[in-house]
Design an enzyme around this catalytic site. Structure first.
Site, PDB file in Angstrom:
ATOM      1  CB  SER A 119      14.436  20.488   9.535  1.00 49.22           C
ATOM      2  OG  SER A 119      13.767  19.382   9.024  1.00 49.22           O
ATOM      3  CG  HIS A 140       9.967  23.181   8.319  1.00 54.15           C
ATOM      4  ND1 HIS A 140      10.195  23.468   9.650  1.00 54.15           N
ATOM      5  CD2 HIS A 140      10.232  21.858   8.184  1.00 54.15           C
ATOM      6  CE1 HIS A 140      10.568  22.371  10.279  1.00 54.15           C
ATOM      7  NE2 HIS A 140      10.594  21.384   9.419  1.00 54.15           N
ATOM      8  CD  GLU A 152       8.969  26.601  11.659  1.00 57.51           C
ATOM      9  OE1 GLU A 152       9.084  27.087  12.777  1.00 57.51           O
ATOM     10  OE2 GLU A 152       9.852  25.872  11.159  1.00 57.51           O
ATOM     11  CG  ASN A 190      12.681  21.520  14.070  1.00 57.43           C
ATOM     12  OD1 ASN A 190      11.711  21.031  14.614  1.00 57.43           O
ATOM     13  ND2 ASN A 190      13.043  21.197  12.841  1.00 57.43           N
TER      14      ASN A 190
HETATM   15  P1  NAD Z   1      13.953  10.646   3.701  1.00 60.49           P
HETATM   16  O1  NAD Z   1      15.325  10.133   3.913  1.00 60.49           O
HETATM   17  O2  NAD Z   1      12.780   9.878   4.216  1.00 60.49           O
HETATM   18  O3  NAD Z   1      13.698  10.889   2.122  1.00 60.49           O
HETATM   19  C1  NAD Z   1      14.590  11.542   1.292  1.00 60.49           C
HETATM   20  C2  NAD Z   1      14.446  10.988  -0.118  1.00 60.49           C
HETATM   21  O4  NAD Z   1      15.239  11.796  -0.992  1.00 60.49           O
HETATM   22  C3  NAD Z   1      14.934   9.549  -0.285  1.00 60.49           C
HETATM   23  O5  NAD Z   1      13.920   8.768  -0.887  1.00 60.49           O
HETATM   24  C4  NAD Z   1      16.156   9.678  -1.196  1.00 60.49           C
HETATM   25  O6  NAD Z   1      16.299   8.568  -2.101  1.00 60.49           O
HETATM   26  C5  NAD Z   1      15.840  10.947  -1.959  1.00 60.49           C
HETATM   27  N1  NAD Z   1      17.000  11.612  -2.525  1.00 60.49           N
HETATM   28  C6  NAD Z   1      18.267  11.662  -2.073  1.00 60.49           C
HETATM   29  N2  NAD Z   1      19.027  12.423  -2.896  1.00 60.49           N
HETATM   30  C7  NAD Z   1      18.217  12.865  -3.887  1.00 60.49           C
HETATM   31  C8  NAD Z   1      18.408  13.689  -5.027  1.00 60.49           C
HETATM   32  N3  NAD Z   1      19.598  14.219  -5.297  1.00 60.49           N
HETATM   33  N4  NAD Z   1      17.353  13.925  -5.838  1.00 60.49           N
HETATM   34  C9  NAD Z   1      16.138  13.384  -5.567  1.00 60.49           C
HETATM   35  N5  NAD Z   1      15.902  12.587  -4.503  1.00 60.49           N
HETATM   36  C10 NAD Z   1      16.921  12.344  -3.656  1.00 60.49           C
HETATM   37  O7  NAD Z   1      13.951  12.133   4.313  1.00 60.49           O
HETATM   38  P2  NAD Z   1      12.740  12.949   4.972  1.00 60.49           P
HETATM   39  O8  NAD Z   1      12.617  12.568   6.408  1.00 60.49           O
HETATM   40  O9  NAD Z   1      11.563  12.867   4.080  1.00 60.49           O
HETATM   41  O10 NAD Z   1      13.350  14.427   4.966  1.00 60.49           O
HETATM   42  C11 NAD Z   1      13.384  15.213   3.799  1.00 60.49           C
HETATM   43  C12 NAD Z   1      13.517  16.673   4.185  1.00 60.49           C
HETATM   44  O11 NAD Z   1      12.416  17.028   5.013  1.00 60.49           O
HETATM   45  C13 NAD Z   1      14.764  17.011   4.983  1.00 60.49           C
HETATM   46  O12 NAD Z   1      15.212  18.289   4.625  1.00 60.49           O
HETATM   47  C14 NAD Z   1      14.258  17.018   6.419  1.00 60.49           C
HETATM   48  O13 NAD Z   1      15.034  17.843   7.275  1.00 60.49           O
HETATM   49  C15 NAD Z   1      12.883  17.593   6.225  1.00 60.49           C
HETATM   50  N6  NAD Z   1      11.920  17.288   7.283  1.00 60.49           N
HETATM   51  C16 NAD Z   1      11.863  16.036   7.817  1.00 60.49           C
HETATM   52  C17 NAD Z   1      10.930  15.771   8.825  1.00 60.49           C
HETATM   53  C18 NAD Z   1      10.820  14.405   9.425  1.00 60.49           C
HETATM   54  O14 NAD Z   1      10.299  14.278  10.542  1.00 60.49           O
HETATM   55  N7  NAD Z   1      11.266  13.343   8.758  1.00 60.49           N
HETATM   56  C19 NAD Z   1      10.057  16.779   9.256  1.00 60.49           C
HETATM   57  C20 NAD Z   1      10.124  18.044   8.646  1.00 60.49           C
HETATM   58  C21 NAD Z   1      11.066  18.294   7.661  1.00 60.49           C
END
Ligand code: NAD
Length: 282
Positions: A119, A140, A152, A190
């Protein structure tokens, strides 16, 4: 450049959404999570969503089944070695992402593109960790990926034109609108959105208006589809606080200073929808 087989790393909210749209766009998708149960739950949740869409007539049953068949869980990260591209969606912690990119740099095909769904972390740092800076890029997506149209696209200093063009084409092929943005903290959306949410919290804390009214005014007066406080509850107040703190630190400006009310609510465990209580009750 045809990106037929794509691996997604991290089967959480974003990784599963991204895997789903890739599969619906007829890509072969490999899904990896460090936690195998998260991966299995993720695959099951995607299949449920696709079948539900078919049952509601929003998707052809054959297309839904084809997308499900295109998704494959992998239990070793080394299996990314067969993919033309990897999309990383592990939690937003720089050290974790650096470690993942260092591994991907070794395990992925030399020609493979490595994209991060971060993000707002520094894409140059990820590129350095992967040791293939021309092939690393930010991609993104927004939450939920199947419905949000924007992606993005963030070029690091050494991202090649070829990588950029391939990822722009991929995003368009997914039916998204990719927009190129510079590699800077929080990119564009953001960086604009979170100071607005913070200001809404200050407006609440200073007694200028009630929570319901702040959101009503922003939907009716600024044409926002959701009010800033409801949006903060959706994102999670802990995540909101982390994002503002990282902006304050990296952009070195007091304008991102998190409102004390936000800190208090996080300390009390009122994190928004996920805990049933934030600015509103759920
Ligand atoms: P999340 O916590 O829902 O999922 C992350 C997953 O990654 C988990 O299932 C975890 O077990 C796994 N994980 C942790 N360490 C790992 C590793 N070393 N190898 C493989 N898997 C691993 O997180 P999310 O909300 O899906 O966010 C993921 C990314 O997306 C982040 O960078 C976040 O900033 C970005 N993002 C999130 C949103 C949102 O609204 N949630 C929106 C845009 C971008």
């Amino acid at each position: 450049m045809e990106l037929k087989r794509i691996a997604v790393i991290g089967a959480g909210t974003m990784g599963c959404g991204i895997a789903q749209i890739l599969a619906q766009a007829k890509r072969e998708v490999l899904l990896y999570d460090a936690d195998p149960s998260a991966r299995e739950q993720g695959l099951a949740a995607i299949a449920d969503r696709l079948r539900q869409q078919a049952a509601q007539g929003r998707l052809e049953p054959a297309a839904s089944e084809a997308a499900i068949a295109a998704l494959q869980g992998i239990d070793q990260l080394a299996a990314v070695g067969t993919a033309a591209m990897v999309v990383e969606a592990v939690p937003e912690r720089l050290n974790l992402k650096l470690a993942v990119f260092a591994q991907l740099g070794q395990l992925a095909k030399p020609a493979a593109i490595l994209a991060s769904n971060t993000s707002g972390l520094d894409i140059d740092a990820l590129a350095a960790a992967a040791k293939r800076p021309d092939k690393v890029i930010g991609m993104h997506f927004f939450n939920p990926p199947p419905t949000m149209p924007l992606v993005e696209i963030v070029r690091a200093t050494d991202t090649s034109e070829e990588t950029f063009a391939a990822v722009m084409a991929l995003a368009k092929g997914l039916g998204k609108t990719p927009v190129s943005v510079a590699n800077s903290p929080g990119f564009a959306v953001n960086r604009i959105l979170f100071p607005m949410i913070n200001e809404a919290i200050y407006v609440l804390a200073e007694g200028v208006a009630r929570a319901e009214d702040i959101d009503r005014m922003m939907t009716l007066g600024a044409s926002h589809p959701i009010g800033p406080l409801a949006l903060a509850d959706y994102v999670g107040l802990d995540v909101t606080l982390d994002i503002l703190e990282s902006f304050a630190q990296r952009l070195d400006s007091t304008k991102y200073r998190p409102c004390p009310l936000l800190r208090e609510m996080v300390a009390q465990g009122a994190l928004g929808r996920k805990t049933g209580r934030g600015f509103f009750s759920y």
